[in-house]
Design an enzyme around this catalytic site. Structure first.
Site, short mmCIF file in Angstrom:
data_model
loop_
_atom_site.label_atom_id
_atom_site.label_comp_id
_atom_site.label_asym_id
_atom_site.label_seq_id
_atom_site.Cartn_x
_atom_site.Cartn_y
_atom_site.Cartn_z
N SER A 214 -1.01 -4.83 2.46
CA SER A 214 -1.33 -3.23 2.65
C SER A 214 -2.71 -2.74 2.20
O SER A 214 -2.97 -4.23 2.34
CB SER A 214 -0.11 -3.32 2.00
OG SER A 214 -0.16 -3.52 0.28
N LEU A 215 -2.52 -2.41 3.53
CA LEU A 215 -4.18 -1.52 3.75
C LEU A 215 -4.36 -0.08 3.16
O LEU A 215 -5.48 0.52 3.48
CB LEU A 215 -4.49 -1.81 4.63
CG LEU A 215 -4.65 -3.18 5.13
CD1 LEU A 215 -5.26 -4.05 6.57
CD2 LEU A 215 -5.33 -4.35 4.28
N GLY A 216 -3.69 -0.02 2.77
CA GLY A 216 -2.91 1.57 1.92
C GLY A 216 -3.32 2.45 3.07
O GLY A 216 -2.32 2.68 3.85
N ALA A 217 -3.95 3.51 3.13
CA ALA A 217 -4.53 4.95 4.36
C ALA A 217 -4.57 3.61 5.73
O ALA A 217 -4.87 4.62 6.85
CB ALA A 217 -5.36 5.80 3.93
N GLY A 219 -2.65 0.94 6.78
CA GLY A 219 -1.62 1.34 6.60
C GLY A 219 -1.45 -0.65 7.08
O GLY A 219 -1.43 -1.20 5.46
N GLY A 245 4.58 -0.94 -2.17
CA GLY A 245 4.90 -2.30 -1.76
C GLY A 245 5.81 -3.28 -1.34
O GLY A 245 6.15 -3.75 -0.72
N ASP A 246 6.53 -3.75 -2.56
CA ASP A 246 8.07 -3.54 -2.14
C ASP A 246 8.74 -2.80 -1.47
O ASP A 246 9.59 -4.35 -0.34
CB ASP A 246 8.55 -3.04 -3.70
CG ASP A 246 7.81 -3.67 -5.30
OD1 ASP A 246 7.51 -3.81 -4.82
OD2 ASP A 246 8.50 -2.05 -5.94
#
Ligand code: F1X
Length: 298
Positions: A214-217, A219, A245-246
């Site tokens: 997961s790369l935040g903003a 995606g 994240g879950d």
């Protein structure tokens, strides 16, 4: 069936204030939301909402442990926890105008014997997939996760801190680091999606078939034997990021369980994560259908 293992569950307390936090002051809040939480438990909550068969296990203890099992039962989520002597932790999120504050307790001590009891529970449940997610409580190290992965014929998915990922020895079907965890696990710097894919490939070579990062903003990327796919983040108003994240991991697992390919699975995960950040606390929001396909190869 997908079994989840939460070795350090929590009651998640979420409070909001319409001012910044400041020291030496009593800040009164209007209400508090309490959810049964911990990363594996959240995955079971999302999987249930997505129609996938799941059982939540792990350890619970004391009055907060009872809250967790009773809340899950009330929400129709099947659970088979091992009871421990200590008390399940209370984790707090404060949503203030100057940011999101998260206070996570270390949790009660868990013993190797209790890991054996969880392994027995898993054997009797005979899941195809076991998801071990969340922090390790005092008393345990990564051996506990390796033992659960090797205790039966299931494939094992992990969502643990980056340094722990680097310490695992068993073979894993998938891991789900965020960017800082990917950096901690590989020692690489993640600057963009290409560097994330390179780090994920390096991590795959250490015993993880697939890496969901997961790369935040920016995606998320899913890196497998077939290459890498990227799903950009979707526009939304972020209320709090706890549990995103879950939700991402659950969407991917539920879609794969239903026979979807990697691109659709990643998209399902990002849609679920977007719903999660749009709602306070770790209860499961209404999950929209995946939007038109925005997934692209990297
Ligand atoms: O302290 P850990 O185990 O790393 O994380 C626990 C936690 O913050 O993760 C979940 C959200 O992902 C919450 O339900 C829970 O409070």
């Amino acid at each position: 069936m997908i079994a989840t293992v939460t070795l350090n569950p929590a009651v998640d307390q979420t409070v909001r204030t319409d001012r910044p936090l400041s020291p030496d002051e009593v800040i009164r809040v209007d209400d508090a939301q309490f959810d049964a939480g911990g990363k594996g438990i959240n995955v079971s909550k999302y999987l249930t909402a997505m129609g996938a068969e799941t059982v939540a296990t792990g350890v619970v203890g004391g009055f907060l442990g009872r809250f967790v099992t009773e809340r899950l039962a009330a929400e129709g989520i099947e659970s088979r926890f091992v009871d421990i002597d200590g008390t399940t932790r209370l984790n707090s999120t404060v949503l203030a105008t100057d940011g999101e504050y998260k206070l996570n307790q270390r949790g009660p001590t868990v013993s190797a014997a209790e890991i054996d009891a969880i392994a027995e529970r898993l054997s009797s449940l005979a899941p195809e997939t076991v998801v071990v997610a969340g922090s390790l409580p005092p008393g345990l190290d990564t051996d506990a996760i390796d033992r659960l992965a090797e205790a039966g014929p299931w494939e094992t998915v992990v969502d643990v801190d980056g340094p722990l990922l680097a310490d695992l020895d068993a073979d894993y079907a998938l891991c789900k680091p965020n960017a800082p965890e990917l950096e901690a696990a590989t020692g690489r710097t993640i600057e963009d999606r290409e560097s994330a894919v390179d780090a994920a490939e390096e991590l795959r070579a250490t015993g993880f078939d697939r890496v969901l990062a997961s790369l935040g903003a920016d995606g998320a990327v899913l890196v497998t034997d077939d290459g890498a796919v990227h799903q950009p983040a979707l526009d939304c108003e972020v209320v709090d990021t706890v549990g995103a994240g879950d939700a991402l991991l659950s969407g991917v697992l539920a879609a794969v369980d239903a026979g979807a390919d990697e691109a659709v699975a990643l998209q399902t995960g990002v849609v679920a994560a977007t719903a999660a950040v749009s709602t306070p606390g770790t209860n499961v929001p209404e999950l929209p259908e995946p939007a038109p396909n925005g997934v692209e190869p990297v």
